[in-house]
Design a protein around this motif. Structure first.
Motif, mmCIF file in Angstrom:
data_model
loop_
_atom_site.group_PDB
_atom_site.id
_atom_site.type_symbol
_atom_site.label_atom_id
_atom_site.label_comp_id
_atom_site.label_asym_id
_atom_site.label_seq_id
_atom_site.Cartn_x
_atom_site.Cartn_y
_atom_site.Cartn_z
ATOM 1 N N VAL A 58 71.373 11.431 -21.158
ATOM 2 C CA VAL A 58 72.472 10.615 -20.654
ATOM 3 C C VAL A 58 73.453 10.218 -21.769
ATOM 4 C CG1 VAL A 58 71.212 8.417 -20.837
ATOM 5 C CG2 VAL A 58 72.941 8.714 -19.049
ATOM 6 N N ASN A 59 72.978 10.202 -23.003
ATOM 7 C CA ASN A 59 73.861 9.954 -24.159
ATOM 8 C C ASN A 59 73.123 10.325 -25.446
ATOM 9 O OD1 ASN A 59 72.161 7.669 -24.707
ATOM 10 N ND2 ASN A 59 73.402 6.467 -23.305
ATOM 11 N N GLY A 60 73.801 10.198 -26.552
ATOM 12 C CA GLY A 60 73.188 10.573 -27.832
ATOM 13 C C GLY A 60 72.107 9.587 -28.258
ATOM 14 N N THR A 61 72.303 8.316 -27.925
ATOM 15 C CA THR A 61 71.316 7.297 -28.287
ATOM 16 C C THR A 61 69.963 7.611 -27.646
ATOM 17 O OG1 THR A 61 73.151 5.713 -28.189
ATOM 18 C CG2 THR A 61 70.954 4.809 -28.427
ATOM 19 N N LEU A 84 74.722 3.529 -43.955
ATOM 20 C CA LEU A 84 76.051 3.802 -43.425
ATOM 21 C C LEU A 84 75.921 4.748 -42.243
ATOM 22 C CD1 LEU A 84 79.010 3.111 -44.147
ATOM 23 C CD2 LEU A 84 79.137 5.330 -45.256
ATOM 24 N N THR A 85 75.888 4.175 -41.047
ATOM 25 C CA THR A 85 75.810 4.987 -39.832
ATOM 26 C C THR A 85 76.320 4.156 -38.676
ATOM 27 O OG1 THR A 85 74.371 6.339 -38.422
ATOM 28 C CG2 THR A 85 73.413 4.326 -39.300
ATOM 29 N N PHE A 86 76.420 4.781 -37.518
ATOM 30 C CA PHE A 86 76.769 4.055 -36.299
ATOM 31 C C PHE A 86 75.512 3.360 -35.785
ATOM 32 C CE2 PHE A 86 77.299 4.367 -31.545
ATOM 33 C CZ PHE A 86 78.209 3.341 -31.437
ATOM 34 N N VAL A 87 75.684 2.215 -35.163
ATOM 35 C CA VAL A 87 74.551 1.369 -34.785
ATOM 36 C C VAL A 87 73.525 2.071 -33.899
ATOM 37 C CG1 VAL A 87 75.630 0.361 -32.716
ATOM 38 C CG2 VAL A 87 73.985 -0.987 -34.055
ATOM 39 N N ALA A 88 73.949 3.102 -33.159
ATOM 40 C CA ALA A 88 73.031 3.786 -32.234
ATOM 41 C C ALA A 88 71.818 4.367 -32.959
ATOM 42 C CB ALA A 88 73.770 4.898 -31.488
ATOM 43 N N SER A 89 72.014 4.870 -34.189
ATOM 44 C CA SER A 89 70.890 5.442 -34.941
ATOM 45 C C SER A 89 69.815 4.373 -35.145
ATOM 46 C CB SER A 89 71.334 5.956 -36.311
ATOM 47 O OG SER A 89 72.616 6.499 -36.298
ATOM 48 N N GLU A 172 66.918 14.671 -36.875
ATOM 49 C CA GLU A 172 68.313 14.710 -37.324
ATOM 50 C C GLU A 172 69.241 14.036 -36.326
ATOM 51 O OE1 GLU A 172 68.184 19.051 -38.104
ATOM 52 O OE2 GLU A 172 70.081 18.593 -39.092
ATOM 53 N N ASP A 173 70.002 13.078 -36.811
ATOM 54 C CA ASP A 173 71.104 12.549 -36.026
ATOM 55 C C ASP A 173 72.317 13.433 -36.333
ATOM 56 O OD1 ASP A 173 73.308 11.241 -35.028
ATOM 57 O OD2 ASP A 173 72.566 9.231 -35.496
ATOM 58 N N ALA A 174 72.445 14.480 -35.502
ATOM 59 C CA ALA A 174 73.562 15.425 -35.662
ATOM 60 C C ALA A 174 74.636 15.132 -34.622
ATOM 61 C CB ALA A 174 73.052 16.856 -35.532
ATOM 62 N N THR A 175 74.653 13.879 -34.161
ATOM 63 C CA THR A 175 75.551 13.518 -33.051
ATOM 64 C C THR A 175 77.025 13.749 -33.380
ATOM 65 O OG1 THR A 175 75.387 11.261 -33.876
ATOM 66 C CG2 THR A 175 74.031 11.817 -31.969
ATOM 67 N N GLU A 176 77.367 13.697 -34.674
ATOM 68 C CA GLU A 176 78.778 13.877 -35.048
ATOM 69 C C GLU A 176 79.050 15.289 -35.545
ATOM 70 O OE1 GLU A 176 79.523 10.833 -37.956
ATOM 71 O OE2 GLU A 176 79.036 9.224 -36.566
ATOM 72 N N ASN A 201 84.564 9.973 -28.092
ATOM 73 C CA ASN A 201 85.295 10.286 -29.323
ATOM 74 C C ASN A 201 84.707 11.477 -30.089
ATOM 75 O OD1 ASN A 201 83.020 9.282 -30.523
ATOM 76 N ND2 ASN A 201 84.010 7.583 -31.562
ATOM 77 N N LYS A 202 83.657 12.103 -29.569
ATOM 78 C CA LYS A 202 83.055 13.226 -30.284
ATOM 79 C C LYS A 202 83.898 14.504 -30.105
ATOM 80 C CE LYS A 202 79.434 11.063 -31.972
ATOM 81 N NZ LYS A 202 79.383 9.665 -31.545
ATOM 82 N N ILE A 203 83.513 15.559 -30.806
ATOM 83 C CA ILE A 203 84.389 16.753 -30.834
ATOM 84 C C ILE A 203 84.541 17.374 -29.440
ATOM 85 C CG2 ILE A 203 82.587 18.395 -31.558
ATOM 86 C CD1 ILE A 203 84.855 19.582 -33.448
HETATM 87 C C1 LIG Z 1 77.986 8.902 -31.452
HETATM 88 C C2 LIG Z 1 76.821 8.600 -32.280
HETATM 89 C C3 LIG Z 1 75.539 8.431 -31.719
HETATM 90 C C4 LIG Z 1 75.243 8.522 -30.260
HETATM 91 O O1 LIG Z 1 76.097 7.787 -29.487
HETATM 92 P P1 LIG Z 1 76.150 7.854 -27.893
HETATM 93 O O2 LIG Z 1 77.368 7.064 -27.611
HETATM 94 O O3 LIG Z 1 74.887 7.206 -27.404
HETATM 95 O O4 LIG Z 1 76.245 9.262 -27.430
HETATM 96 C C5 LIG Z 1 74.478 8.218 -32.589
HETATM 97 N N1 LIG Z 1 74.645 8.193 -33.920
HETATM 98 C C6 LIG Z 1 75.855 8.354 -34.487
HETATM 99 C C7 LIG Z 1 75.958 8.365 -35.990
HETATM 100 C C8 LIG Z 1 76.989 8.545 -33.698
HETATM 101 O O5 LIG Z 1 78.189 8.705 -34.281
#
Ligand SMILES: *Cc1c(COP(=O)(O)O)cnc(C)c1O
Length: 382
Positions: A58-61, A84-89, A172-176, A201-203
């Protein structure tokens, strides 16, 4: 102040068969969690990344959450993560009841600092009964999550040689990093489970979505099972464990299939934007770019520049309707993660946070808009 239209930072680009495939879902009634687009999307992402299997989420998280679970992370464990990452990690670790050990960023590549990682593993961990222990409090370190920040990557050979001495599964958090390669090998395929995101906002975007890729059939099957409420029987509601409803619905997967068809063109456009900005902005004031290793081919996801005049530049760009954003606030500055162990010497993450700005680089950005952005950056810093 100019009259020009707002130039967004990085927005979805609906430019292909999205409408057609979504209409197909609506016309046939296959809008929910089962349907041919889900399978097709999973296969397209896996194939593009050079992995055998893909499992849509359903999402990257949620992809990260499930990958950590399947890697054996348990409550009260630690997972090593870049600060240094997005909070989802970090959140995906917390969902399990585990806690991140934060490692500072490298000052040039902005990825996890491998010198710090190596020192930390050597000096602050111990092995007991085949498990890695954080000496300070005796808790287990169950996994490590490298994050390919801004679609760039660290030296993955060195990373592999550092961690191979330890019992430390990698997620691996390869989400970006869809479209990013290290020595020709795609991001997300350096660990048994790799995660992509299709957030707005992803590619490429499905509105919201994720995919876990793997070469391991058993792990891929488990991932599919546990993201599908762990339903273990085709004709009865028999569930053999606590599963999750983390499925990507067919209607969004349909958008994803159309977006995957566009991905090569999107990557090309991102690279053109990067090349343009680098040419225009090299030598302007104190601007620095994120360093790239010759071994890494990045997807150019979110173009980011570094300057000591961050606030001045941010104010000028936003006043001129050019959306510009700081990096994510480092995890150690957020209330949920401020007490986590933070391995650092100079707090580069803080410096990067205070000096970096991402500037517009949507795949739909026009040449004229690129020129306006470059011109205003120069004006702001002159
Ligand atoms: C986008 C992102 C995610 C996952 O985000 P979702 O909005 O849940 O898809 C996780 N980690 C990083 C570093 C991201 O940029």
């Amino acid at each position: 102040m100019s009259n020009q239209q707002l130039i967004p930072l990085s927005v979805p680009n609906i430019a292909g068969n999205e409408w057609k495939y979504v209409k197909d879902c609506l016309d046939t009634g296959w809008i929910s969690s089962v349907g041919s687009y889900v399978t097709q999307f999973e296969q397209m992402v896996a194939q593009f990344a050079g992995a055998k299997y893909g499992v849509a989420t359903v999402n990257g998280t949620s992809a990260l959450h499930i990958s950590l679970l399947l890697s054996g992370v348990k409550p009260d464990d630690y997972v090593i993560l870049p600060n240094l990452t997005f909070v989802a990690s970090a959140n995906s670790i917390k969902y399990i009841g585990a806690e991140p050990i934060l490692i500072d960023a490298d000052p040039d590549y902005w990825q996890m600092d491998l010198d710090l990682l190596e020192e930390f593993l050597e000096n602050e961990t111990d092995e007991k009964n085949g498990e890695l222990i954080y000496i300070q409090d005796g808790r287990r370190i169950a996994a490590i999550m490298p994050v390919h920040i801004l679609g760039n990557m660290c030296d993955m050979d060195r990373f592999a040689s550092i961690i191979k001495k330890y019992p430390l599964p990698v997620v691996e958090d390869a989400t970006e990093a869809l479209g990013t390669r290290y020595k020709g090998k795609h991001a997300g395929t350096f660990s048994p489970l790799g995660c992509f995101s299709f957030n707005g906002n992803k590619i490429i975007s499905t509105g919201g979505g994720g995919v876990i890729v793997s070469d391991n059939e058993e792990l891929a099957k488990k991932a599919k099972h546990i993201t599908n409420t762990a339903k273990a029987s085709a004709d009865e509601y028999y569930h053999d464990e606590v599963g999750y409803n983390y499925r990507l619905v067919n209607i969004l997967a349909a958008v994803g299939v159309a977006q995957m068809e566009l991905l090569p063109a999107f990557i090309k456009r991102k690279k053109e934007a990067v090349a343009f900005y680098k040419k225009e902005l090299a030598g302007v004031a104190d601007i620095r770019f994120q360093k790239e290793s010759p071994d890494v081919e990045t997807n150019g996801w979110l173009f980011t520049i570094q300057t000591k005049h961050q606030q001045q530049l941010l104010d000028h760009l936003n006043a001129n309707k050019i959306l510009s954003r700081r990096f994510w606030m480092p995890m150690n500055k957020l209330p949920m993660y401020k007490d986590c162990p933070y391995i650092q010497k100079k707090d580069n993450a803080d410096y990067i946070y205070n000096t970096c700005l991402s500037i517009p680089c949507s795949t739909s950005i026009t040449d004229e808009q690129l020129e306006i952005v470059a011109k205003e950056v120069k004006l702001a810093l002159s």
